[in-house]
Design an enzyme around this catalytic site. Structure first.
Site, PDB file in Angstrom:
ATOM      1  N   ALA A  65     -23.958  66.987  -0.393  1.00 25.06           N
ATOM      2  CA  ALA A  65     -25.221  67.695  -0.222  1.00 25.06           C
ATOM      3  C   ALA A  65     -25.022  69.081  -0.828  1.00 25.06           C
ATOM      4  O   ALA A  65     -23.885  69.542  -0.981  1.00 25.06           O
ATOM      5  CB  ALA A  65     -25.553  67.799   1.259  1.00 25.06           C
ATOM      6  N   GLY A 109     -22.172  63.958   1.179  1.00 26.99           N
ATOM      7  CA  GLY A 109     -23.415  63.213   0.959  1.00 26.99           C
ATOM      8  C   GLY A 109     -23.323  62.271  -0.239  1.00 26.99           C
ATOM      9  O   GLY A 109     -24.033  61.262  -0.299  1.00 26.99           O
ATOM     10  N   GLU A 112     -21.720  59.271   1.047  1.00 24.07           N
ATOM     11  CA  GLU A 112     -22.694  58.637   1.949  1.00 24.07           C
ATOM     12  C   GLU A 112     -23.778  57.910   1.164  1.00 24.07           C
ATOM     13  O   GLU A 112     -24.191  56.808   1.536  1.00 24.07           O
ATOM     14  CB  GLU A 112     -23.288  59.702   2.879  1.00 24.07           C
ATOM     15  CG  GLU A 112     -22.235  60.224   3.854  1.00 24.07           C
ATOM     16  CD  GLU A 112     -22.676  61.440   4.652  1.00 24.07           C
ATOM     17  OE1 GLU A 112     -23.191  62.405   4.036  1.00 24.07           O
ATOM     18  OE2 GLU A 112     -22.519  61.438   5.877  1.00 24.07           O
ATOM     19  N   GLU A 132     -16.655  67.396   4.978  1.00 26.81           N
ATOM     20  CA  GLU A 132     -17.564  68.323   5.671  1.00 26.81           C
ATOM     21  C   GLU A 132     -16.850  69.203   6.680  1.00 26.81           C
ATOM     22  O   GLU A 132     -17.238  70.333   6.928  1.00 26.81           O
ATOM     23  CB  GLU A 132     -18.676  67.541   6.380  1.00 26.81           C
ATOM     24  CG  GLU A 132     -19.712  66.911   5.450  1.00 26.81           C
ATOM     25  CD  GLU A 132     -19.374  65.500   5.023  1.00 26.81           C
ATOM     26  OE1 GLU A 132     -18.176  65.104   5.079  1.00 26.81           O
ATOM     27  OE2 GLU A 132     -20.298  64.770   4.619  1.00 26.81           O
TER      28      GLU A 132
HETATM   29  C1  HXC Z   1     -23.387  72.893  -4.310  1.00 31.39           C
HETATM   30  C2  HXC Z   1     -21.626  72.441  -5.687  1.00 31.39           C
HETATM   31  C3  HXC Z   1     -21.180  71.422  -4.817  1.00 31.39           C
HETATM   32  C4  HXC Z   1     -21.947  71.165  -3.640  1.00 31.39           C
HETATM   33  C5  HXC Z   1     -19.796  71.538  -6.469  1.00 31.39           C
HETATM   34  N1  HXC Z   1     -20.734  72.475  -6.689  1.00 31.39           N
HETATM   35  N2  HXC Z   1     -20.045  70.890  -5.340  1.00 31.39           N
HETATM   36  N3  HXC Z   1     -22.715  73.161  -5.436  1.00 31.39           N
HETATM   37  N4  HXC Z   1     -23.041  71.923  -3.441  1.00 31.39           N
HETATM   38  N5  HXC Z   1     -21.636  70.195  -2.793  1.00 31.39           N
HETATM   39  C6  HXC Z   1     -20.828  73.404  -7.813  1.00 31.39           C
HETATM   40  C7  HXC Z   1     -19.783  74.510  -7.723  1.00 31.39           C
HETATM   41  O1  HXC Z   1     -20.220  75.532  -6.863  1.00 31.39           O
HETATM   42  C8  HXC Z   1     -19.712  74.951  -9.165  1.00 31.39           C
HETATM   43  O2  HXC Z   1     -20.812  75.768  -9.468  1.00 31.39           O
HETATM   44  C9  HXC Z   1     -19.895  73.635  -9.944  1.00 31.39           C
HETATM   45  O3  HXC Z   1     -20.523  72.732  -9.026  1.00 31.39           O
HETATM   46  C10 HXC Z   1     -18.571  73.020 -10.381  1.00 31.39           C
HETATM   47  O4  HXC Z   1     -17.751  72.884  -9.236  1.00 31.39           O
HETATM   48  P1  HXC Z   1     -16.243  73.442  -9.174  1.00 31.39           P
HETATM   49  O5  HXC Z   1     -15.921  73.623  -7.737  1.00 31.39           O
HETATM   50  O6  HXC Z   1     -16.077  74.617 -10.071  1.00 31.39           O
HETATM   51  O7  HXC Z   1     -15.453  72.218  -9.796  1.00 31.39           O
HETATM   52  P2  HXC Z   1     -13.945  71.802  -9.505  1.00 31.39           P
HETATM   53  O8  HXC Z   1     -13.052  73.023  -9.426  1.00 31.39           O
HETATM   54  O9  HXC Z   1     -13.616  70.753 -10.525  1.00 31.39           O
HETATM   55  O10 HXC Z   1     -13.950  71.131  -8.050  1.00 31.39           O
HETATM   56  C11 HXC Z   1     -14.663  69.923  -7.819  1.00 31.39           C
HETATM   57  C12 HXC Z   1     -14.822  69.688  -6.298  1.00 31.39           C
HETATM   58  C13 HXC Z   1     -15.430  70.969  -5.634  1.00 31.39           C
HETATM   59  C14 HXC Z   1     -13.447  69.383  -5.672  1.00 31.39           C
HETATM   60  C15 HXC Z   1     -15.734  68.472  -6.119  1.00 31.39           C
HETATM   61  O11 HXC Z   1     -16.588  71.338  -6.383  1.00 31.39           O
HETATM   62  C16 HXC Z   1     -15.812  70.783  -4.196  1.00 31.39           C
HETATM   63  O12 HXC Z   1     -14.953  70.778  -3.296  1.00 31.39           O
HETATM   64  N6  HXC Z   1     -17.139  70.665  -3.941  1.00 31.39           N
HETATM   65  C17 HXC Z   1     -17.667  70.599  -2.587  1.00 31.39           C
HETATM   66  C18 HXC Z   1     -17.421  69.243  -1.983  1.00 31.39           C
HETATM   67  C19 HXC Z   1     -17.970  69.164  -0.564  1.00 31.39           C
HETATM   68  O13 HXC Z   1     -17.527  69.915   0.323  1.00 31.39           O
HETATM   69  N7  HXC Z   1     -18.889  68.257  -0.330  1.00 31.39           N
HETATM   70  C20 HXC Z   1     -19.522  68.081   0.980  1.00 31.39           C
HETATM   71  C21 HXC Z   1     -20.770  68.922   1.082  1.00 31.39           C
HETATM   72  S1  HXC Z   1     -21.483  68.862   2.680  1.00 31.39           S
HETATM   73  P3  HXC Z   1     -20.641  77.224 -10.121  1.00 31.39           P
HETATM   74  O14 HXC Z   1     -22.033  77.751 -10.152  1.00 31.39           O
HETATM   75  O15 HXC Z   1     -19.692  77.972  -9.268  1.00 31.39           O
HETATM   76  O16 HXC Z   1     -20.064  76.925 -11.481  1.00 31.39           O
HETATM   77  C22 HXC Z   1     -22.297  67.441   2.729  1.00 31.39           C
HETATM   78  C23 HXC Z   1     -22.999  67.183   4.050  1.00 31.39           C
HETATM   79  C24 HXC Z   1     -23.742  65.868   4.037  1.00 31.39           C
HETATM   80  O17 HXC Z   1     -22.342  66.676   1.835  1.00 31.39           O
HETATM   81  C25 HXC Z   1     -24.498  65.664   5.302  1.00 31.39           C
HETATM   82  C26 HXC Z   1     -25.620  66.586   5.529  1.00 31.39           C
HETATM   83  C27 HXC Z   1     -26.644  66.096   6.493  1.00 31.39           C
END
Ligand code: HXC
Length: 258
Positions: A65, A109, A112, A132
């Site tokens: 998400a 997400g 999911e 998460e």
């Molecule tokens: C918003 C995101 C994002 C996310 C990545 N980006 N994931 N933006 N939401 N979930 C953005 C980064 O901010 C970055 O933008 C660009 O995408 C590239 O990501 P990087 O982090 O620079 O890439 P990398 O170093 O290769 O790392 C990849 C990654 C990392 C390991 C996947 O991006 C990461 O850990 N992302 C978050 C994963 C996460 O926690 N997902 C769960 C979310 S909570 P900029 O602008 O900085 O270049 C969820 C809840 C669901 O899903 C349920 C809710 C009801």
């Protein structure tokens, strides 16, 4: 509807939906969710499409998400909107079969969404996770439930509590994905698989999907009864007559979809 965050292509009887927010690794913001819901509804309503494939990019199916969208949202909004409920129920209500073709990250997400598919085909680069906890939250659209049903308590608990990712090989061993294919072949393979499903009698495909899903919703006796009733209903279709006649006459069946 014009889409900005997804691409929708028709390949004969198959709809290919590609998540397309490369700048955010296909993070699922509200616009993606609205567009995906509309694309699923259009696919389900279109009598000339019989299977769909949902995919992302080489680097990410979807990295979760959208954290930036959620960061400043007050808890009361999450609660009052019943965050992700409406969207999830629309996706799950899709009656025709669809496949998630996953390469790269399928996190939070994203994992999911993939698990809402009827099955997952994974590229050898796929990585699944429910990270998460690292954000101070927990899965919110099925991660703790569908992952546990797919891979069992031990792995699901470990993944939710540590946020670690599972690679494609581990995901296949654990039963999370149907098959692994080389990343370069992912889309072709998923489209071919979808075309095979789309070539089946359409009502039978919908009923087979429904039957397998019922196994996750009910006890064995009720599930077996529902299976028998659905089987019996299918025997009334023209496609059942055609399918059995075609077998006896040693020719391919020609389906009417009724
Ligand atoms: C918003 C995101 C994002 C996310 C990545 N980006 N994931 N933006 N939401 N979930 C953005 C980064 O901010 C970055 O933008 C660009 O995408 C590239 O990501 P990087 O982090 O620079 O890439 P990398 O170093 O290769 O790392 C990849 C990654 C990392 C390991 C996947 O991006 C990461 O850990 N992302 C978050 C994963 C996460 O926690 N997902 C769960 C979310 S909570 P900029 O602008 O900085 O270049 C969820 C809840 C669901 O899903 C349920 C809710 C009801």
């Amino acid at each position: 509807m014009t889409y900005e965050t997804i691409l929708v292509e028709q390949r004969d009887a198959v709809t290919l939906i590609t998540l397309n927010r490369p700048q955010a690794l296909n993070a699922l913001n509200s616009q993606v969710l609205v567009e995906l819901s509309a694309a699923f509804a259009a696919f389900d309503a279109d009598p000339s499409r019989h299977c769909a494939v949902v995919t992302g990019s080489e680097k990410a199916f979807a990295a979760g998400a959208d954290i930036k969208e959620m960061a400043d949202k007050p808890a009361s909004d999450f609660f009052l909107e019943d965050f992700f409920s409406g969207w999830q129920s629309k996706v799950v209500a899709t009656r025709k079969p669809w496949i998630a073709a996953v390469a790269g990250f399928a996190l939070g997400g994203g994992c999911e969404l993939a698990m809402m598919a009827d099955f997952i085909i994974a590229a050898d680069t796929a990585k699944f996770g429910q990270p998460e906890i690292k954000l101070g939250v927990a899965p919110g659209m099925g991660g703790s439930q569908r992952l546990t049903r797919a891979v069992g308590k031990a792995k699901a608990m470990e993944m939710c509590l540590t946020g670690r990712m599972m690679d494609a090989q581990e995901a296949e061993r654990a039963g999370l994905v149907a098959r692994i294919v080389p990343a370069a072949d992912l889309i072709d393979d998923a489209l071919k698989t979808a075309a095979t499903i789309a070539s089946m009698p359409p009502m039978a495909a919908m009923v087979n999907k429904e039957m397998v899903n019922i196994a996750f919703e009910t006890g064995l006796a009720q599930g077996l009864l529902t299976e028998r009733r659905l089987f019996q209903i299918l025997t009334a279709t023209e496609d059942k007559k055609e399918g059995m006649a075609a077998f006896v006459e040693k020719r391919p069946g020609v389906w009417k979809g009724r």
